[in-house]
Write a protein that holds these residues in place. Structure first.
Motif, PDB file in Angstrom:
ATOM      1  N   VAL A   6       9.139 -11.425  -2.278  1.00  0.00           N
ATOM      2  CA  VAL A   6       9.955 -10.390  -2.913  1.00  0.00           C
ATOM      3  C   VAL A   6       9.519 -10.245  -4.366  1.00  0.00           C
ATOM      4  CG1 VAL A   6      11.947 -10.791  -1.422  1.00  0.00           C
ATOM      5  CG2 VAL A   6      11.735 -12.048  -3.591  1.00  0.00           C
ATOM      6  N   CYS A   7       9.946  -9.157  -5.015  1.00  0.00           N
ATOM      7  CA  CYS A   7       9.692  -8.973  -6.442  1.00  0.00           C
ATOM      8  C   CYS A   7      10.524  -9.995  -7.224  1.00  0.00           C
ATOM      9  CB  CYS A   7      10.066  -7.557  -6.862  1.00  0.00           C
ATOM     10  SG  CYS A   7       9.116  -6.267  -6.011  1.00  0.00           S
ATOM     11  N   ARG A   8       9.948 -10.522  -8.282  1.00  0.00           N
ATOM     12  CA  ARG A   8      10.616 -11.584  -9.042  1.00  0.00           C
ATOM     13  C   ARG A   8      11.922 -11.094  -9.669  1.00  0.00           C
ATOM     14  NH1 ARG A   8       8.346 -16.220 -11.116  1.00  0.00           N
ATOM     15  NH2 ARG A   8       6.262 -15.374 -10.671  1.00  0.00           N
ATOM     16  N   SER A   9      11.918  -9.867 -10.192  1.00  0.00           N
ATOM     17  CA  SER A   9      13.074  -9.337 -10.904  1.00  0.00           C
ATOM     18  C   SER A   9      14.166  -8.914  -9.926  1.00  0.00           C
ATOM     19  CB  SER A   9      12.661  -8.144 -11.766  1.00  0.00           C
ATOM     20  OG  SER A   9      13.775  -7.425 -12.226  1.00  0.00           O
ATOM     21  N   ALA A  10      15.384  -9.468 -10.123  1.00  0.00           N
ATOM     22  CA  ALA A  10      16.502  -9.084  -9.268  1.00  0.00           C
ATOM     23  C   ALA A  10      16.858  -7.625  -9.449  1.00  0.00           C
ATOM     24  CB  ALA A  10      17.706  -9.977  -9.574  1.00  0.00           C
ATOM     25  N   ALA A  11      16.789  -7.152 -10.708  1.00  0.00           N
ATOM     26  CA  ALA A  11      17.086  -5.746 -10.962  1.00  0.00           C
ATOM     27  C   ALA A  11      16.085  -4.851 -10.250  1.00  0.00           C
ATOM     28  CB  ALA A  11      17.075  -5.478 -12.467  1.00  0.00           C
ATOM     29  N   ALA A  12      14.808  -5.251 -10.251  1.00  0.00           N
ATOM     30  CA  ALA A  12      13.786  -4.475  -9.558  1.00  0.00           C
ATOM     31  C   ALA A  12      14.038  -4.466  -8.057  1.00  0.00           C
ATOM     32  CB  ALA A  12      12.411  -5.034  -9.865  1.00  0.00           C
ATOM     33  N   ASP A  37      16.908  -4.695  -6.605  1.00  0.00           N
ATOM     34  CA  ASP A  37      18.041  -3.799  -6.360  1.00  0.00           C
ATOM     35  C   ASP A  37      17.614  -2.336  -6.415  1.00  0.00           C
ATOM     36  OD1 ASP A  37      19.647  -5.998  -6.138  1.00  0.00           O
ATOM     37  OD2 ASP A  37      20.397  -5.906  -8.207  1.00  0.00           O
ATOM     38  N   ALA A  38      16.548  -2.056  -7.203  1.00  0.00           N
ATOM     39  CA  ALA A  38      16.060  -0.675  -7.330  1.00  0.00           C
ATOM     40  C   ALA A  38      15.088  -0.297  -6.221  1.00  0.00           C
ATOM     41  CB  ALA A  38      15.399  -0.483  -8.690  1.00  0.00           C
ATOM     42  N   GLY A  39      14.817  -1.238  -5.301  1.00  0.00           N
ATOM     43  CA  GLY A  39      13.948  -0.933  -4.174  1.00  0.00           C
ATOM     44  C   GLY A  39      12.521  -1.413  -4.326  1.00  0.00           C
ATOM     45  N   CYS A  40      12.268  -2.351  -5.228  1.00  0.00           N
ATOM     46  CA  CYS A  40      10.903  -2.838  -5.480  1.00  0.00           C
ATOM     47  C   CYS A  40      10.317  -3.486  -4.232  1.00  0.00           C
ATOM     48  CB  CYS A  40      10.932  -3.837  -6.637  1.00  0.00           C
ATOM     49  SG  CYS A  40       9.326  -4.560  -7.034  1.00  0.00           S
ATOM     50  N   THR A  41       9.088  -3.104  -3.912  1.00  0.00           N
ATOM     51  CA  THR A  41       8.321  -3.701  -2.818  1.00  0.00           C
ATOM     52  C   THR A  41       7.170  -4.488  -3.415  1.00  0.00           C
ATOM     53  OG1 THR A  41       8.859  -1.889  -1.316  1.00  0.00           O
ATOM     54  CG2 THR A  41       6.940  -3.247  -0.765  1.00  0.00           C
ATOM     55  N   PRO A  42       7.038  -5.788  -3.134  1.00  0.00           N
ATOM     56  CA  PRO A  42       5.947  -6.582  -3.721  1.00  0.00           C
ATOM     57  C   PRO A  42       4.594  -6.149  -3.175  1.00  0.00           C
ATOM     58  CG  PRO A  42       7.089  -7.852  -2.046  1.00  0.00           C
ATOM     59  CD  PRO A  42       7.878  -6.587  -2.225  1.00  0.00           C
ATOM     60  N   ILE A  43       3.576  -6.225  -4.022  1.00  0.00           N
ATOM     61  CA  ILE A  43       2.221  -5.855  -3.614  1.00  0.00           C
ATOM     62  C   ILE A  43       1.245  -6.960  -4.005  1.00  0.00           C
ATOM     63  CG2 ILE A  43       2.666  -3.377  -3.859  1.00  0.00           C
ATOM     64  CD1 ILE A  43       1.040  -3.522  -6.503  1.00  0.00           C
ATOM     65  N   SER A  44       0.090  -6.929  -3.382  1.00  0.00           N
ATOM     66  CA  SER A  44      -0.993  -7.864  -3.699  1.00  0.00           C
ATOM     67  C   SER A  44      -2.240  -7.079  -4.071  1.00  0.00           C
ATOM     68  CB  SER A  44      -1.304  -8.756  -2.493  1.00  0.00           C
ATOM     69  OG  SER A  44      -2.484  -9.523  -2.733  1.00  0.00           O
ATOM     70  N   VAL A  45      -2.892  -7.471  -5.178  1.00  0.00           N
ATOM     71  CA  VAL A  45      -4.142  -6.827  -5.563  1.00  0.00           C
ATOM     72  C   VAL A  45      -5.326  -7.489  -4.868  1.00  0.00           C
ATOM     73  CG1 VAL A  45      -3.231  -6.067  -7.781  1.00  0.00           C
ATOM     74  CG2 VAL A  45      -4.394  -8.281  -7.621  1.00  0.00           C
ATOM     75  N   PHE A  46      -5.060  -8.504  -4.030  1.00  0.00           N
ATOM     76  CA  PHE A  46      -6.133  -9.196  -3.314  1.00  0.00           C
ATOM     77  C   PHE A  46      -6.205  -8.787  -1.849  1.00  0.00           C
ATOM     78  CE2 PHE A  46      -5.205 -11.957  -6.886  1.00  0.00           C
ATOM     79  CZ  PHE A  46      -6.457 -12.385  -7.290  1.00  0.00           C
ATOM     80  N   GLY A  47      -5.327  -7.889  -1.410  1.00  0.00           N
ATOM     81  CA  GLY A  47      -5.234  -7.602   0.010  1.00  0.00           C
ATOM     82  C   GLY A  47      -5.843  -6.299   0.464  1.00  0.00           C
ATOM     83  N   GLY A  48      -6.653  -5.663  -0.376  1.00  0.00           N
ATOM     84  CA  GLY A  48      -7.262  -4.406   0.013  1.00  0.00           C
ATOM     85  C   GLY A  48      -6.375  -3.215  -0.275  1.00  0.00           C
ATOM     86  N   MET A  49      -6.646  -2.093   0.404  1.00  0.00           N
ATOM     87  CA  MET A  49      -5.965  -0.838   0.120  1.00  0.00           C
ATOM     88  C   MET A  49      -4.480  -0.922   0.458  1.00  0.00           C
ATOM     89  SD  MET A  49      -6.534   2.219  -1.088  1.00  0.00           S
ATOM     90  CE  MET A  49      -8.287   2.577  -0.817  1.00  0.00           C
ATOM     91  N   LEU A  50      -3.658  -0.517  -0.485  1.00  0.00           N
ATOM     92  CA  LEU A  50      -2.224  -0.495  -0.286  1.00  0.00           C
ATOM     93  C   LEU A  50      -1.810   0.734   0.508  1.00  0.00           C
ATOM     94  CD1 LEU A  50      -1.076  -1.455  -3.903  1.00  0.00           C
ATOM     95  CD2 LEU A  50      -1.223  -2.975  -1.925  1.00  0.00           C
ATOM     96  N   SER A  51      -0.745   0.603   1.268  1.00  0.00           N
ATOM     97  CA  SER A  51      -0.218   1.746   2.028  1.00  0.00           C
ATOM     98  C   SER A  51       0.665   2.596   1.123  1.00  0.00           C
ATOM     99  CB  SER A  51       0.595   1.240   3.217  1.00  0.00           C
ATOM    100  OG  SER A  51       1.773   0.581   2.763  1.00  0.00           O
ATOM    101  N   ASP A  52       0.976   3.806   1.583  1.00  0.00           N
ATOM    102  CA  ASP A  52       1.874   4.675   0.824  1.00  0.00           C
ATOM    103  C   ASP A  52       3.237   4.024   0.640  1.00  0.00           C
ATOM    104  OD1 ASP A  52      -0.121   6.551   0.640  1.00  0.00           O
ATOM    105  OD2 ASP A  52       0.603   7.766   2.313  1.00  0.00           O
TER     106      ASP A  52
END
Length: 948
Positions: free
Chosen positions: A462-468, A470-485
């Motif tokens: 999950v995203c580290r920030s609780a506020a984020a 709550d705002a719908g933050c989706t964690p991403i990785s810059v090591f995993g190739g192309m991100l989806s929409d």
């Protein structure tokens, strides 16, 4: 054969000064002027019809045939081949520009805002948020009859903005019947395609009292990328790097060396980081930087890793549809009503670069880090690492789009009253633009998404920030190739700017001859004009607050207008005719009073004279004072964020010894010895905006010329010109600002207050340059001077030999640029910036045109010459290791045939010998400031025309 042609051309151009060829040679054609029923003509640079084709103001004419012979769709590209016109925004240098797809004219290298562009002698609405420059790409070349170019200030005749000169585009008027035409172009490599289709027509009605005309044109140009040319990609790429053997200035050792196939190692396409002095890449596994890679700072040679410009464009795609219509009707024997309409819709859409993150901090507890990376961090006892990447294969490319709709409608009356002609008109123009930069990101949300942890309860990432969260933050990785929409949805955004320019123009003019003097009629023109320009520019809510990726932001809303009321008078006074001291002598003068609601009252004026001691020889001189008031953006724009790449930070350890003052000044800024710029090669933020304290700039111009016709068919001229602009409104170059700040005698100079260090997004270094202030200021002076020369010769070949058929026309034009300088502070010569002799403004430029015609056959050979130049004339030869920009000859051929049934076919070849741009790091792309040089290569085109 090629060597023979090049050598012959070089000889012709070298002989050019000795034959003093004529700047205004083409004036002898009807294309140079509108001819009245009594044989008088109205030439650009004057509002007075006069007998004959001579004009004290030097004028160059580009005819419809010459335009057709270039095979180009954009009149801006055509005109930039003229020796008097420097690099302006166009198809070769609009990448990443927010006016992408537009074309602006830059006469004499003095700036697009100082070149007044007219269409049929009247102004047009601005083609940009950022100034008054007209977008000439909106005018289809198929509807252009000719283009007149005059040098020097012409504000007294045409009003503000004509500081460096006037470009008057004349549209076709007297059209009869229907005409269909088309053209297809393709490079010898099968790309860079251009397409154009046009239909036009016209005719008379009501027993000739009325006439109508129309034209409709569709044009398209394809993308050309760096990777499409071997000389701009891979081994063809070049860059300057600091020479590791250099010990300082004036040591006889080159300060910089050139490398091939450079790759920017700290922002590669794959994530990279440095641990324990070793650089690693992650490409579906951990890879250490190979030993065969040699690095010079962030630029490296060898290996397969690093950013290499593969997605950048040499030429951006363009698509446009334009329409023109006109109607006139003779109401009475002395009064004619007229109306004109012009419309253009243009679109340019292309992909850009990704995100350049060179120091993204990721903590050890981030579960998106691959196991190989965390194991390496643990072995080196690291709690975080700094990751760099270009991001194309993670986020995809950002998207650039620009749509513009422009229209102009005009109407009025014109007529004759005794010896006078009069015209009254009103005109309205509007331009609507929507610029988008898609696939951008909201910075704060991106940093929340990339900063991930594992939820201690669910075990999910999950995203580290609780506020984020709550705002719908989706964690991403810059090591995993192309991100989806879906993964990008939380932080993805589009920057959007909507711009509306409007112009209302009304005027009245009377011209004619009130009395007949002994030497000829006294010419008089007088009139009044009113003009109101307005601008509204709105950036989206995120971009206007600077919340997007650093290159994708804007500023506050602009909603401003200005108006000016003007009155003018012009006189042409013939003094002598067939007298003991010469065949003719005449003087002319013009004055214009203007009242602006911004800067108040201004005066502009012009004085000129022409003396012909004999029939075939005349001398001419003009002296003029011109004025340019600040534009709406220059006055009223709120602070806006932009983007800029500089060559290098002069305080970087690799650059510090290149000027004797640098080290002391950099240390005075607090920058420690051995400091290395962590933001090298990254785009910096620029701060743009209006300056309400600006005052109008004034220009003083001189031209001195001679025109000769030593025998029938030959016409020669040479004109020396000089333009000096005081209080010039100018934005300084980012490179000049950062260099001059620390290269001056002390930090107490005009440049250092414009540079901000520290607070670079994503980089925690207090010394890195984060922004440069590029707001407009009144500088001390801007000056240019040079010599324009031309020759034209026409002969029927049977005069040479009875067995030679056809007619030969030879035209030769050349410009010698002696000075192009700006002095920021008139009391400090250290603030002098010199541009003449550099690759964007070479000392010598010239064109040679040979036309042959026989019946319906026409053949043209054009040779374009760009002289030797330097990268920076204020740098020593040692600085660039003796690298200079070599001269270029471009050879273009065109053939056409007119059939008696009304068809015309045309075939042409541009850059016949496939000349590449000069091989220096500053010019090898033929783009940006080097767009005088062709980067397409050999280009073929085929055209047809059918008249009914």
């Amino acid at each position: 054969m090629k060597r023979f042609l090049v050598g012959g051309t070089a000889l012709a151009l070298c002989l050019a000064p000795s034959i003093a060829h004529a700047q205004d040679a083409p004036e002898t054609s009807a294309a140079a002027a509108d001819e009245a029923s009594d044989g008088r003509i109205v030439v650009t640079g004057s509002r007075i019809a006069r007998t004959g084709f001579d004009n004290p103001t030097p004028t160059t004419v580009v005819t419809a045939e010459q335009i057709s012979n270039t095979g180009l769709n954009d009149i801006g590209d055509v005109l930039m081949q003229s020796p008097q016109i420097s690099v302006g925004l166009g198809s070769g240098n609009d990448t990443f520009q927010r006016d992408i797809g537009a074309s602006f004219i830059n006469l004499r290298g003095l700036g697009e805002n100082r070149t007044l562009v007219l269409v049929d002698g009247r102004r047009r609405v601005s083609g940009s948020r950022d100034g008054a420059q007209v977008d000439v790409s909106a005018i289809p070349t198929s509807m252009i009859e000719s283009v007149d170019i005059i040098t020097g200030g012409a504000s007294a005749v045409y009003g503000a903005d004509a500081v460096s000169g006037v470009v008057n585009i004349r549209l076709k008027e007297d059209m009869e019947g229907l005409n269909l035409s088309g053209r297809l172009g393709l490079s010898s490599r099968g790309d860079a395609g251009t397409y154009r289709m046009s239909v036009s027509g016209g005719g008379k009605f009501d027993d000739g009292r009325g006439s109508a005309r129309f034209g409709l044109t569709y044009s398209k140009s394809d993308t050309l990328r760096y990777r499409d040319r071997s000389y701009t990609y891979g081994a063809g790429e070049l860059d300057f790097v600091t020479n590791p053997d250099n010990t300082g200035p004036n040591d006889g050792i080159p300060d910089r060396i050139v490398i091939n196939n450079p790759r920017t190692i700290n922002t590669p396409y794959e994530p990279t980081f440095v641990i324990g002095g070793q650089r690693y890449f992650y490409d579906q596994g951990l890879i250490a930087q190979p030993d065969d890679v040699t690095c010079y700072g962030t630029k490296c040679v060898g290996g397969d890793f690093g950013y290499d410009s593969r997605e950048r464009n040499l030429r951006n795609p363009r698509e446009a549809i334009s329409a023109i219509a006109g109607l006139q009707y003779e109401l009475t024997s002395g009064i004619t009503a007229f109306t004109d309409f012009e419309f253009s819709f243009a679109e340019s859409e292309t992909n850009g670069q990704g995100f350049f993150d060179s120091a993204l901090t990721l903590r050890r507890d981030n579960p998106t880090l691959p196991d190989e990376v965390t194991a390496l961090m643990d072995a080196n006892n690291l709690s975080s690492i700094k990751v760099g990447y270009e991001g194309e294969y993670i986020f995809g490319n950002r998207e650039h789009g620009n749509r513009r709709t422009t229209y102009t409608i005009a109407g009025g009356l014109r007529g004759e009253l005794g010896n006078f002609d009069w015209t009254a008109f009103a005109q309205y123009g509007r331009r609507d633009q929507r610029y988008k930069r898609g696939n951008s990101r909201i910075e704060s949300r991106f940093y929340e998404a990339v900063d991930a942890v594992r939820d201690p309860v669910s075990g999910d990432i999950v995203c580290r920030s609780a506020a984020a969260r709550d705002a719908g933050c989706t964690p991403i990785s810059v090591f995993g190739g192309m991100l989806s929409d879906e993964q990008k949805a939380y932080f993805e955004a589009t920057f959007q700017r909507d711009v509306t320019n409007e112009q209302f123009l009304a005027g009245f003019q009377v011209s004619g001859s009130p009395i007949e003097l002994p030497a000829g009629p006294l010419g008089v023109a007088l009139g009044a004009e009113y003009r109101k320009d307005s601008l509204k520019s709105v950036d989206d809510a995120l971009g206007s607050r600077g919340l997007l990726y650093r290159t994708d932001n804007g500023g506050g809303e602009v909603d401003a207008s200005s108006d000016v009321s003007e009155a003018f008078v012009e006189l042409v006074v013939p003094v002598l005719k067939d007298s003991i001291i010469g065949k003719s002598l005449q003087f002319e003068g013009a004055a214009r009073y203007s009242h602006y609601d911004t800067v108040g009252d201004t005066w502009a004026w012009k004085l000129g004279g022409e003396w012909a001691p004999i029939d075939d020889l005349s001398f001419r001189v003009t002296r003029s004072r011109s004025v340019r008031a600040p534009t709406l953006v220059e006055f009223f724009a709120p602070e806006t964020l932009g983007v800029l790449n500089i060559t290098a930070d002069p305080c970087d350890a690799a650059e510090i010894n290149l000027n004797p003052n640098r080290e002391a000044n950099c240390r005075a800024l607090g920058i420690p010895a051995g400091w290395v710029d962590p933001a090298a090669s990254l785009a910096l933020t620029t701060r743009l905006g209006g300056n309400p304290d600006l005052q109008e700039e004034t220009s003083n111009s001189w031209t001195f010329g001679v025109v000769a016709s030593p025998f029938e068919g030959l016409r020669l001229s040479a004109d020396w010109w000089t333009i000096k602009i005081d209080d010039a409104i100018q934005t300084l170059s980012g490179n000049d600002i950062v260099d001059k700040c620390v290269d001056s005698a002390s930090l107490d100079n005009p440049f250092c207050p414009l540079v901000t260090r520290g607070n670079f997004t994503g980089i925690s270094d207090p010394y890195v340059i984060s922004s440069i202030d590029l707001r407009q200021v009144n500088i001390g002076a801007l000056e240019a001077r040079g010599l324009d020369m031309a020759a034209s010769y026409r002969t029927y070949l049977d005069r040479i030999s009875a067995n030679l058929p056809g007619r030969l026309d030879v035209r030769l034009t050349a410009t010698y640029l002696d000075k192009l300088e700006e002095l920021v502070d008139v009391t400090d010569l250290d603030t002098l910036l010199i541009s003449d002799g550099e690759y964007g403004n070479p000392t010598w430029r010239g064109n040679l045109n040979l036309d042959y015609s026989l019946g319906g056959l026409r053949a043209n050979w054009t040779v374009r010459y760009l002289g030797n130049s330097k990268i920076n004339v204020q740098r020593s030869d040692e600085y660039y290791g003796g690298v200079t920009v070599d001269e270029r000859f471009y050879h273009d051929l065109s053939f056409s045939y007119d059939f008696s049934s009304g068809e015309t076919v045309q075939f042409g070849v541009n850059n016949l010998f496939d000349e590449h741009p000069p091989r220096t790091p500053s010019t090898y792309t033929g783009a940006g400031g080097a767009s005088l040089f062709d980067n397409v290569g050999t280009f073929f085109y085929l055209g047809f025309n059918k008249s009914f």
